[in-house]
Design an enzyme around this catalytic site. Structure first.
Site, PDB file in Angstrom:
ATOM      1  N   GLY A  42       0.779  -1.240   0.000  1.00  0.00           N
ATOM      2  CA  GLY A  42       0.000   0.000   0.000  1.00  0.00           C
ATOM      3  C   GLY A  42       0.808   1.286   0.000  1.00  0.00           C
ATOM      4  N   ASP A  98       0.896   3.627   4.452  1.00  0.00           N
ATOM      5  CA  ASP A  98      -0.240   4.194   3.713  1.00  0.00           C
ATOM      6  C   ASP A  98      -1.312   4.697   4.675  1.00  0.00           C
ATOM      7  OD1 ASP A  98      -0.768   1.598   4.574  1.00  0.00           O
ATOM      8  OD2 ASP A  98      -1.643   0.924   2.681  1.00  0.00           O
ATOM      9  N   ASP A 101      -4.654   2.521  11.101  1.00  0.00           N
ATOM     10  CA  ASP A 101      -6.050   2.238  11.417  1.00  0.00           C
ATOM     11  C   ASP A 101      -6.133   1.891  12.905  1.00  0.00           C
ATOM     12  OD1 ASP A 101      -8.757   1.714  10.752  1.00  0.00           O
ATOM     13  OD2 ASP A 101      -8.329  -0.393  10.407  1.00  0.00           O
ATOM     14  N   SER A 102      -6.158   0.608  13.245  1.00  0.00           N
ATOM     15  CA  SER A 102      -6.173   0.238  14.669  1.00  0.00           C
ATOM     16  C   SER A 102      -4.826   0.554  15.325  1.00  0.00           C
ATOM     17  CB  SER A 102      -6.477  -1.251  14.829  1.00  0.00           C
ATOM     18  OG  SER A 102      -5.386  -2.024  14.412  1.00  0.00           O
ATOM     19  N   GLY A 103      -3.784   0.574  14.525  1.00  0.00           N
ATOM     20  CA  GLY A 103      -2.448   0.834  15.050  1.00  0.00           C
ATOM     21  C   GLY A 103      -1.714  -0.444  15.435  1.00  0.00           C
ATOM     22  N   LEU A 106       1.386  -1.424  13.135  1.00  0.00           N
ATOM     23  CA  LEU A 106       2.523  -0.527  13.307  1.00  0.00           C
ATOM     24  C   LEU A 106       3.195  -0.639  14.650  1.00  0.00           C
ATOM     25  CD1 LEU A 106       1.571   2.546  11.306  1.00  0.00           C
ATOM     26  CD2 LEU A 106       3.758   1.377  11.323  1.00  0.00           C
ATOM     27  N   LYS A 129      -6.608   7.239  10.593  1.00  0.00           N
ATOM     28  CA  LYS A 129      -7.995   7.201  11.074  1.00  0.00           C
ATOM     29  C   LYS A 129      -7.942   7.156  12.596  1.00  0.00           C
ATOM     30  CE  LYS A 129      -9.788   4.034   7.549  1.00  0.00           C
ATOM     31  NZ  LYS A 129     -10.423   2.708   7.428  1.00  0.00           N
ATOM     32  N   ASP A 157      -5.900  -0.581  -1.304  1.00  0.00           N
ATOM     33  CA  ASP A 157      -6.738  -1.495  -2.081  1.00  0.00           C
ATOM     34  C   ASP A 157      -8.016  -1.910  -1.375  1.00  0.00           C
ATOM     35  OD1 ASP A 157      -5.296  -3.215  -0.144  1.00  0.00           O
ATOM     36  OD2 ASP A 157      -6.288  -4.838  -1.224  1.00  0.00           O
ATOM     37  N   ARG A 163      -5.601   0.117  -6.360  1.00  0.00           N
ATOM     38  CA  ARG A 163      -4.353   0.724  -5.869  1.00  0.00           C
ATOM     39  C   ARG A 163      -3.866   1.825  -6.808  1.00  0.00           C
ATOM     40  NH1 ARG A 163      -2.253  -2.385  -1.646  1.00  0.00           N
ATOM     41  NH2 ARG A 163      -2.598  -4.626  -1.758  1.00  0.00           N
TER      42      ARG A 163
END
Ligand code: IMP
Ligand code: MG
Length: 176
Positions: A42, A98, A101-103, A106, A129, A157, A163
């Protein structure tokens, strides 16, 4: 169900914002080299556009991870599908993502890469987010905070499609 994509961020707007963030990164890493890590797939489009606009020396590496768990919910346990080619010892590492989100993905990645003795380790994302965060992660550079919607394009995607869209769009599902 069929999906439709509604434009959310235009290409021009995205590139203008990437230029601002690249300028900030170039200032923050003045007199240093920055080692960009692209999280496949992504982040490819974002990393290219970002790297082109950074004015300090740049090196790049790529890794691919997959999260265990269902398709829609990441478990936070990440499997390295393709590891980095180079060690991180003494490097100023910037992870390029990219979307956060929830983290979960990462925070796991930061944990793993942090153990490889980088001189510094920071995180840059195209999209964030914040409403969806489950695991806290420190995001050092964010191009855009976005609402809790499923987005595609600019590398992102839906079922491996979209993409290549030059913009970021929101996916809407419509009945047949
Ligand atoms: P998380 O932060 O661990 O929940 O996972 C982030 C990953 O989920 C991202 O790297 C994307 O691959 C994927 N993802 C999250 N939100 C979206 C979205 O809106 N569109 C496309 N992929 C997404
Ligand atoms: Mg990703």
């Amino acid at each position: 169900m069929r999906e439709k994509v509604r434009i959310f961020l235009q290409e021009q707007e995205i590139n203008a914002r990437i230029a601002q963030v690249a300028k900030q990164i170039s200032e923050d890493y003045a007199d240093r080299e920055v080692h960009l890590i692209c999280v496949l797939k992504g982040s490819v489009f974002f990393m290219c556009e970002l790297a082109k606009r950074i004015t300090v020396p740049v090196t790049m590496d790529f890794m691919s991870v997959s999260s265990y768990g269902s398709d829609t919910k990441s478990s936070g346990v990440v499997k390295i599908v393709k590891d980095l080619d180079e060690p991180l010892d003494g490097k100023d590492v910037l992870i390029v993502e990219d979307i956060v989100d929830s983290g979960r993905t990462l925070s796991y990645l930061i944990d793993i890469l942090g153990k490889r003795n980088p001189r510094s380790l920071k995180l840059c994302t195209l999209l964030d987010k914040p409403d969806r965060r489950v695991t806290s992660v420190q995001v050092d550079y964010t191009c855009f905070d976005i609402p809790d919607e499923f987005v595609v394009g600019y590398g992102l995607d839906y079922a491996q499609k979209y993409r290549n869209l030059p913009f970021v769009g929101i996916v809407e599902f419509v009945g047949e």
